[in-house]
Design a protein around this motif. Structure first.
Motif, PDB file in Angstrom:
ATOM      1  N   VAL A 248      -0.371   3.122   1.350  1.00 50.10           N
ATOM      2  CA  VAL A 248      -0.501   3.501  -0.061  1.00 50.10           C
ATOM      3  C   VAL A 248      -0.901   2.298  -0.915  1.00 50.10           C
ATOM      4  CG1 VAL A 248       0.778   4.296  -2.089  1.00 50.10           C
ATOM      5  CG2 VAL A 248       1.118   5.431   0.110  1.00 50.10           C
ATOM      6  N   ILE A 249      -0.216   1.174  -0.713  1.00 51.07           N
ATOM      7  CA  ILE A 249      -0.491  -0.017  -1.518  1.00 51.07           C
ATOM      8  C   ILE A 249      -1.858  -0.596  -1.183  1.00 51.07           C
ATOM      9  CG2 ILE A 249       0.245  -2.390  -1.990  1.00 51.07           C
ATOM     10  CD1 ILE A 249       3.145  -1.400  -1.535  1.00 51.07           C
ATOM     11  N   ASP A 251      -4.488   0.981  -0.053  1.00 56.11           N
ATOM     12  CA  ASP A 251      -5.522   1.856  -0.640  1.00 56.11           C
ATOM     13  C   ASP A 251      -5.608   1.672  -2.150  1.00 56.11           C
ATOM     14  OD1 ASP A 251      -6.077   2.820   1.860  1.00 56.11           O
ATOM     15  OD2 ASP A 251      -5.029   4.735   1.597  1.00 56.11           O
ATOM     16  N   ALA A 252      -4.455   1.552  -2.806  1.00 56.68           N
ATOM     17  CA  ALA A 252      -4.448   1.381  -4.260  1.00 56.68           C
ATOM     18  C   ALA A 252      -5.098   0.065  -4.666  1.00 56.68           C
ATOM     19  CB  ALA A 252      -3.015   1.449  -4.785  1.00 56.68           C
ATOM     20  N   SER A 255      -8.834   0.261  -4.122  1.00 57.85           N
ATOM     21  CA  SER A 255      -9.496   1.030  -5.181  1.00 57.85           C
ATOM     22  C   SER A 255      -9.627   0.207  -6.455  1.00 57.85           C
ATOM     23  CB  SER A 255      -8.708   2.307  -5.476  1.00 57.85           C
ATOM     24  OG  SER A 255      -8.708   3.165  -4.352  1.00 57.85           O
ATOM     25  N   TYR A 256      -8.580  -0.562  -6.776  1.00 60.18           N
ATOM     26  CA  TYR A 256      -8.625  -1.431  -7.955  1.00 60.18           C
ATOM     27  C   TYR A 256      -9.730  -2.474  -7.816  1.00 60.18           C
ATOM     28  CZ  TYR A 256      -7.359  -5.454 -10.850  1.00 60.18           C
ATOM     29  OH  TYR A 256      -7.400  -6.512 -11.709  1.00 60.18           O
TER      30      TYR A 256
END
Length: 272
Positions: A248-249, A251-252, A255-256
């Protein structure tokens, strides 16, 4: 928020933990090392938050717990206490702060309690440290014991393998558990020992027994970063992952990075 089984929103105390054992209610315990995580863990219904010396591994990347200092543990515990309303907050006494003498152990214990506002302390060991445990309890400070695999003694053990598989070590652990209970410890962590031995301890003492890699007990404890799946490189048999925050982290953050690189962040709604 459905499914969070908090029957009583009052502050958890050592007395309530003993009542939970007598009533057959299981105790949920997790580590936390910072304000934000502690706030979430507490609100989700955990009964006990351990400010573990595992912060040495999780927060600082050390190979063992031996490197973390008293000042560093106080920093982490102060941060956690600020975020907690309900859970009982237990702070580990780090390696070297209670093994030298009972006098030094009591002095360091008082300092932790005064400077952090935590509710109790946890010490590793049995008969070898019983004098300092008694002195700390006599000073009015609640103590939780810790037997089995005691990470502060890793250099003596030479391995993180399961402890107390042979009869002699198992018998010593059982006697140490009884000794800790008789000395006034309000609870006991058993780490990485056979489940059958854990059951013997649970039945032999009137204080709550919390297991980690030790089978069923009065409650369980895990390292919060492990159960949230932040660390993919640590997969012991006893660990159940309840999330995959590593993915999750990643991917986040990915994306950022992409949004910054392609100029899609910030957009017009994110500017003043």
């Amino acid at each position: 928020m459905a499914g969070y089984l908090v029957e009583d929103s009052r502050k958890v105390t050592t007395l309530r933990l003993k009542e939970m054992k007598s009533q057959g209610k299981k105790i949920a315990m997790l580590t936390s090392y910072d304000f934000t995580t502690a706030t979430i863990v507490d609100a989700a219904g955990v009964d006990v938050i351990l400010v573990g010396d595992s912060a040495s591994n999780v927060m600082a990347g050390n190979q063992t717990t031996l490197s973390i200092t008293l000042d560093q543990m106080i920093y982490h515990a102060k941060s956690v206490v600020r975020g907690v309303q309900r859970a009982l907050v237990v702070c580990d006494m780090p390696f070297g702060t209670y093994q030298v003498s009972p006098l030094e152990g009591v002095s360091n214990a008082i300092r932790i309690m005064q400077q952090t506002g935590c509710d109790a302390l946890k010490l590793e060991g049995g008969v070898e440290i019983i004098d300092v445990i008694r002195k700390i309890i006599d000073a009015g400070i609640p103590v939780m014991g810790h037997l089995g695999l005691t990470p502060q003694s890793i250099n003596k053990f030479g391995t993180y393998a399961v402890r107390a598989k042979d009869m002699a070590e198992a018998e010593k652990l059982l006697q140490d558990a009884k000794l800790l209970a008789e000395a006034g410890c309000f609870g006991l962590v058993l780490e990485k020992i056979p489940a059958a031995l854990t059951q013997k301890v649970v039945e032999s003492v009137d204080i709550p027994v919390i297991g980690i890699g030790a089978g069923a007990a009065d409650g369980q404890v895990l390292v919060v970063d492990d159960m949230l799946g932040k660390n993919k490189g640590f997969s012991p048999k006893f660990l159940r992952r309840y999330a995959d925050l590593h993915t999750v982290i990643t991917d986040a953050v990915g994306s950022y990075v992409s949004d910054v690189k392609n100029s899609s962040f910030p957009d017009s709604t994110e500017c003043y």
